[in-house]
Design a protein around this motif. Structure first.
Motif, PDB file in Angstrom:
ATOM      1  N   GLU A 282     -54.735 -38.526  46.607  1.00 34.80           N
ATOM      2  CA  GLU A 282     -54.177 -37.840  45.427  1.00 34.80           C
ATOM      3  C   GLU A 282     -54.772 -38.460  44.171  1.00 34.80           C
ATOM      4  OE1 GLU A 282     -49.898 -38.209  45.134  1.00 34.80           O
ATOM      5  OE2 GLU A 282     -49.853 -37.007  43.286  1.00 34.80           O
ATOM      6  N   TYR A 283     -55.230 -37.585  43.291  1.00 36.18           N
ATOM      7  CA  TYR A 283     -55.728 -38.057  42.008  1.00 36.18           C
ATOM      8  C   TYR A 283     -55.143 -37.136  40.931  1.00 36.18           C
ATOM      9  CZ  TYR A 283     -58.972 -39.199  38.162  1.00 36.18           C
ATOM     10  OH  TYR A 283     -59.492 -39.556  36.934  1.00 36.18           O
ATOM     11  N   LYS A 284     -54.401 -37.740  40.030  1.00 36.76           N
ATOM     12  CA  LYS A 284     -53.748 -37.020  38.914  1.00 36.76           C
ATOM     13  C   LYS A 284     -52.936 -35.831  39.438  1.00 36.76           C
ATOM     14  CE  LYS A 284     -56.952 -38.332  35.243  1.00 36.76           C
ATOM     15  NZ  LYS A 284     -57.881 -37.824  34.179  1.00 36.76           N
ATOM     16  N   GLY A 285     -52.130 -36.121  40.488  1.00 33.14           N
ATOM     17  CA  GLY A 285     -51.177 -35.157  41.021  1.00 33.14           C
ATOM     18  C   GLY A 285     -51.802 -34.075  41.859  1.00 33.14           C
ATOM     19  N   ASN A 324     -57.905 -43.825  46.482  1.00 34.53           N
ATOM     20  CA  ASN A 324     -58.638 -42.826  45.698  1.00 34.53           C
ATOM     21  C   ASN A 324     -59.802 -43.438  44.926  1.00 34.53           C
ATOM     22  OD1 ASN A 324     -57.215 -44.293  43.762  1.00 34.53           O
ATOM     23  ND2 ASN A 324     -56.030 -42.540  43.005  1.00 34.53           N
ATOM     24  N   GLY A 325     -60.002 -44.826  45.027  1.00 33.80           N
ATOM     25  CA  GLY A 325     -61.173 -45.483  44.432  1.00 33.80           C
ATOM     26  C   GLY A 325     -60.936 -46.116  43.086  1.00 33.80           C
ATOM     27  N   ILE A 326     -59.678 -46.093  42.598  1.00 35.30           N
ATOM     28  CA  ILE A 326     -59.398 -46.720  41.314  1.00 35.30           C
ATOM     29  C   ILE A 326     -59.246 -48.216  41.560  1.00 35.30           C
ATOM     30  CG2 ILE A 326     -57.751 -46.818  39.367  1.00 35.30           C
ATOM     31  CD1 ILE A 326     -59.274 -44.131  39.533  1.00 35.30           C
ATOM     32  N   ASN A 327     -59.949 -49.008  40.717  1.00 35.55           N
ATOM     33  CA  ASN A 327     -59.913 -50.474  40.850  1.00 35.55           C
ATOM     34  C   ASN A 327     -58.571 -50.976  40.319  1.00 35.55           C
ATOM     35  OD1 ASN A 327     -61.045 -49.548  38.253  1.00 35.55           O
ATOM     36  ND2 ASN A 327     -61.111 -51.759  37.732  1.00 35.55           N
ATOM     37  N   PHE A 328     -57.988 -52.013  40.933  1.00 37.04           N
ATOM     38  CA  PHE A 328     -56.710 -52.532  40.467  1.00 37.04           C
ATOM     39  C   PHE A 328     -56.660 -54.056  40.512  1.00 37.04           C
ATOM     40  CE2 PHE A 328     -54.796 -53.991  44.472  1.00 37.04           C
ATOM     41  CZ  PHE A 328     -55.562 -53.317  45.446  1.00 37.04           C
ATOM     42  N   GLU A 329     -57.656 -54.699  41.145  1.00 34.30           N
ATOM     43  CA  GLU A 329     -57.672 -56.164  41.150  1.00 34.30           C
ATOM     44  C   GLU A 329     -59.111 -56.648  41.214  1.00 34.30           C
ATOM     45  OE1 GLU A 329     -55.728 -57.754  44.672  1.00 34.30           O
ATOM     46  OE2 GLU A 329     -56.909 -56.514  45.991  1.00 34.30           O
ATOM     47  N   GLY A 330     -59.243 -57.930  40.860  1.00 34.52           N
ATOM     48  CA  GLY A 330     -60.561 -58.555  40.911  1.00 34.52           C
ATOM     49  C   GLY A 330     -61.419 -58.226  39.707  1.00 34.52           C
ATOM     50  N   PRO A 331     -62.681 -58.703  39.800  1.00 37.59           N
ATOM     51  CA  PRO A 331     -63.577 -58.550  38.626  1.00 37.59           C
ATOM     52  C   PRO A 331     -64.206 -57.175  38.480  1.00 37.59           C
ATOM     53  CG  PRO A 331     -64.717 -59.719  40.375  1.00 37.59           C
ATOM     54  CD  PRO A 331     -63.302 -59.495  40.862  1.00 37.59           C
ATOM     55  N   ALA A 332     -63.957 -56.267  39.386  1.00 36.13           N
ATOM     56  CA  ALA A 332     -64.610 -54.958  39.274  1.00 36.13           C
ATOM     57  C   ALA A 332     -64.167 -54.296  37.982  1.00 36.13           C
ATOM     58  CB  ALA A 332     -64.252 -54.101  40.479  1.00 36.13           C
ATOM     59  N   PRO A 333     -65.081 -53.906  37.133  1.00 39.19           N
ATOM     60  CA  PRO A 333     -64.704 -53.374  35.806  1.00 39.19           C
ATOM     61  C   PRO A 333     -64.316 -51.922  35.825  1.00 39.19           C
ATOM     62  CG  PRO A 333     -67.094 -53.480  35.995  1.00 39.19           C
ATOM     63  CD  PRO A 333     -66.525 -54.058  37.286  1.00 39.19           C
ATOM     64  N   ARG A 334     -64.622 -51.144  36.867  1.00 38.61           N
ATOM     65  CA  ARG A 334     -64.391 -49.696  36.856  1.00 38.61           C
ATOM     66  C   ARG A 334     -64.207 -49.181  38.287  1.00 38.61           C
ATOM     67  NH1 ARG A 334     -69.340 -47.136  37.854  1.00 38.61           N
ATOM     68  NH2 ARG A 334     -71.097 -48.607  37.945  1.00 38.61           N
ATOM     69  N   GLU A 360     -64.619 -43.232  34.639  1.00 38.13           N
ATOM     70  CA  GLU A 360     -64.489 -43.677  33.261  1.00 38.13           C
ATOM     71  C   GLU A 360     -65.152 -42.714  32.284  1.00 38.13           C
ATOM     72  OE1 GLU A 360     -66.229 -45.239  35.619  1.00 38.13           O
ATOM     73  OE2 GLU A 360     -68.204 -45.772  34.905  1.00 38.13           O
ATOM     74  N   LYS A 361     -66.015 -41.898  32.795  1.00 36.91           N
ATOM     75  CA  LYS A 361     -66.688 -40.915  31.944  1.00 36.91           C
ATOM     76  C   LYS A 361     -65.989 -39.534  32.013  1.00 36.91           C
ATOM     77  CE  LYS A 361     -71.259 -43.104  32.268  1.00 36.91           C
ATOM     78  NZ  LYS A 361     -72.653 -42.920  32.688  1.00 36.91           N
ATOM     79  N   GLY A 362     -64.923 -39.484  32.778  1.00 39.83           N
ATOM     80  CA  GLY A 362     -64.200 -38.211  32.880  1.00 39.83           C
ATOM     81  C   GLY A 362     -64.914 -37.230  33.791  1.00 39.83           C
ATOM     82  N   GLN A 363     -65.832 -37.734  34.634  1.00 42.70           N
ATOM     83  CA  GLN A 363     -66.628 -36.813  35.473  1.00 42.70           C
ATOM     84  C   GLN A 363     -65.841 -36.399  36.740  1.00 42.70           C
ATOM     85  OE1 GLN A 363     -70.199 -39.075  36.115  1.00 42.70           O
ATOM     86  NE2 GLN A 363     -71.098 -38.562  34.113  1.00 42.70           N
ATOM     87  N   TRP A 364     -64.725 -37.110  36.980  1.00 44.09           N
ATOM     88  CA  TRP A 364     -64.013 -36.726  38.201  1.00 44.09           C
ATOM     89  C   TRP A 364     -63.272 -35.394  38.012  1.00 44.09           C
ATOM     90  CZ3 TRP A 364     -61.497 -41.452  41.114  1.00 44.09           C
ATOM     91  CH2 TRP A 364     -62.508 -42.374  41.504  1.00 44.09           C
ATOM     92  N   GLU A 365     -63.262 -34.927  36.790  1.00 41.32           N
ATOM     93  CA  GLU A 365     -62.658 -33.644  36.534  1.00 41.32           C
ATOM     94  C   GLU A 365     -63.567 -32.501  36.976  1.00 41.32           C
ATOM     95  OE1 GLU A 365     -59.598 -33.440  35.389  1.00 41.32           O
ATOM     96  OE2 GLU A 365     -59.429 -35.623  35.087  1.00 41.32           O
ATOM     97  N   ASP A 366     -64.823 -32.824  37.170  1.00 34.46           N
ATOM     98  CA  ASP A 366     -65.797 -31.805  37.595  1.00 34.46           C
ATOM     99  C   ASP A 366     -65.409 -31.293  38.976  1.00 34.46           C
ATOM    100  OD1 ASP A 366     -68.127 -30.383  38.439  1.00 34.46           O
ATOM    101  OD2 ASP A 366     -69.449 -31.651  37.217  1.00 34.46           O
ATOM    102  N   PRO A 367     -65.316 -29.927  39.163  1.00 35.86           N
ATOM    103  CA  PRO A 367     -64.941 -29.393  40.490  1.00 35.86           C
ATOM    104  C   PRO A 367     -65.962 -29.697  41.594  1.00 35.86           C
ATOM    105  CG  PRO A 367     -65.421 -27.619  38.940  1.00 35.86           C
ATOM    106  CD  PRO A 367     -65.485 -28.889  38.126  1.00 35.86           C
ATOM    107  N   ASP A 368     -67.181 -30.075  41.150  1.00 35.02           N
ATOM    108  CA  ASP A 368     -68.204 -30.417  42.194  1.00 35.02           C
ATOM    109  C   ASP A 368     -67.959 -31.812  42.768  1.00 35.02           C
ATOM    110  OD1 ASP A 368     -69.426 -27.985  41.732  1.00 35.02           O
ATOM    111  OD2 ASP A 368     -70.983 -28.806  40.395  1.00 35.02           O
TER     112      ASP A 368
END
Ligand code: FES
Length: 373
Positions: A282-285, A324-334, A360-368
């Motif tokens: 799930e990403y953004k509901g 879903n691939g969102i970073n939440f710990e450690g040094p990963a910046p994105r 971070e660039k808002g590209q996950w909104e792309d339907p592709d």
């Protein structure tokens, strides 16, 4: 006296010989050895009385002149040997006289036809002396000589016939008997000696010794280094002739039907081959099926999916990512990056790694970047 002379004239040669032998035997008897000589006149007398034919023959052989010659001029009586010698001399003289007469008769007979027949008959051509092997002329010269006899002179008939005679064909000439070749027995082969057997080993050792001497010397070391360097340069030059081709898997590949990915499911079987996770999260509901990259956004390590903790954990520096691939710990910046995904014509999901999408660039909104689940 006249009667004695008549008696002497009437004596034959045999009688004279018998008388002589008788006298000779008498002399020998006087000298002491008359036993043997006495037998001879007796035998002669016996032969005279027994064979009148032998007497006649002796008369013919001994001429009457012998009786005259038997008389010695010196008044001494001749011996039997002297009388025989004189008779033989007389005979030879007579025979010589006969030959002289025959020669005279032959001369007379030869002179008669010569006087009758004139010598006007032309004599035949003088027979030339047979040509020796060295003076034998050639056939062409002989024919030329026949045509111009005045210049070259007479040619012998035998030579002309030999030149005109057709040449004997070679086939008719008797073949020379071939000399039998001596049969040479085959030479026995010797077994290879110990030296011959050891020859390859010796050659190998010699080659190795020369090679070692060349390498061990400073000059050999220098040449060896130079040869090695030149070889490497050659290989490097040849490498530039071929382009750098990196064999990679195709950028587009199919990962199965959407029904194979229920909500909260992570497919890790494409991690090794394509470096991709297929997740239904799930990403953004909104429930989405997406293709996440397996490259950590810190320094590029490959995180692991921890099924129990429902997160991706990077082993390098401990960065942690949700499903879903969102970073939440450690040094990963994105967050992790996404690849393009779609439903192909055959209803299967198709991933295209040539296109990336960053959150971070808002590209996950792309339907592709996702397929709605
Ligand atoms: Fe993944 Fe550093 S590389 S946390």
């Amino acid at each position: 006296m006249a009667a004695d002379e008549k008696k002497k004239k009437k004596m034959s040669v045999a009688e004279i010989l018998a008388a002589c032998r008788k006298m000779d035997s008498g002399q020998k008897a006087e000298s002491g050895g008359g036993s043997e000589a006495a037998s001879e006149p007796s035998a002669a007398a016996a032969s005279q009385s027994e064979s009148p034919q032998g007497e006649a023959a002796q008369e013919a052989a001994q001429p009457a002149s012998v009786s005259k010659a038997a008389k010695p001029s010196s008044g001494k009586r001749p011996s039997v040997q002297e009388i025989l010698a004189m008779a033989r001399a007389e005979k030879q003289k007579k025979a010589a006289g006969g030959t002289e007469k025959a020669a005279a008769a032959a001369e007379k007979s030869a002179a008669k036809p010569a006087a009758k027949k004139p010598a006007a008959k032309p004599t035949a051509k003088p027979k030339p002396a047979p040509a020796t092997a060295e003076e034998k002329p050639h056939s062409s010269n002989i024919l030329a000589g026949e045509e111009t006899p005045k210049k070259r002179g007479p040619v012998p008939k035998s030579v002309l016939e030999a030149a005109r005679r057709p040449a004997r064909p070679k086939e008719e000439q008797p073949a020379k008997a071939a000399k039998p070749k001596p049969v040479v027995p085959p030479r026995p082969t010797r077994p290879p000696s110990a030296k011959a057997k050891a020859k390859p080993d010796q050659q190998r050792r010699g080659f190795l010794a020369v090679l070692g001497a060349m390498v061990a010397t400073p000059l050999g070391v220098g040449f060896s280094s130079l040869a090695t360097t030149m070889g490497l340069w050659t290989l490097g030059t040849l490498r530039f002739l071929f382009p750098n081709v990196r064999i990679e898997p195709p950028s587009k590949f199919k990962v199965g039907s959407p029904a194979d990915y229920p909500p909260g499911y992570v497919e890790t079987k494409y991690k090794t081959q394509y470096a991709v996770w297929i997740v239904n999260a799930e990403y953004k509901g909104q429930q989405q099926i997406a293709a996440l990259s397996t490259v950590c956004t810190h320094l590029g390590c490959t995180p692991n999916w921890l099924e129990a903790e429902q997160k991706f954990k990077c082993p390098c520096h401990g960065s942690g990512f949700y499903i879903n691939g969102i970073n939440f710990e450690g040094p990963a910046p994105r967050p992790l990056e996404r690849y393009a995904i779609r439903i192909a014509e055959d209803g299967q999901l198709e991933v295209d790694k040539s296109r990336k999408f960053q959150e971070e660039k808002g590209q996950w909104e792309d339907p592709d970047s996702f397929v709605p689940a």
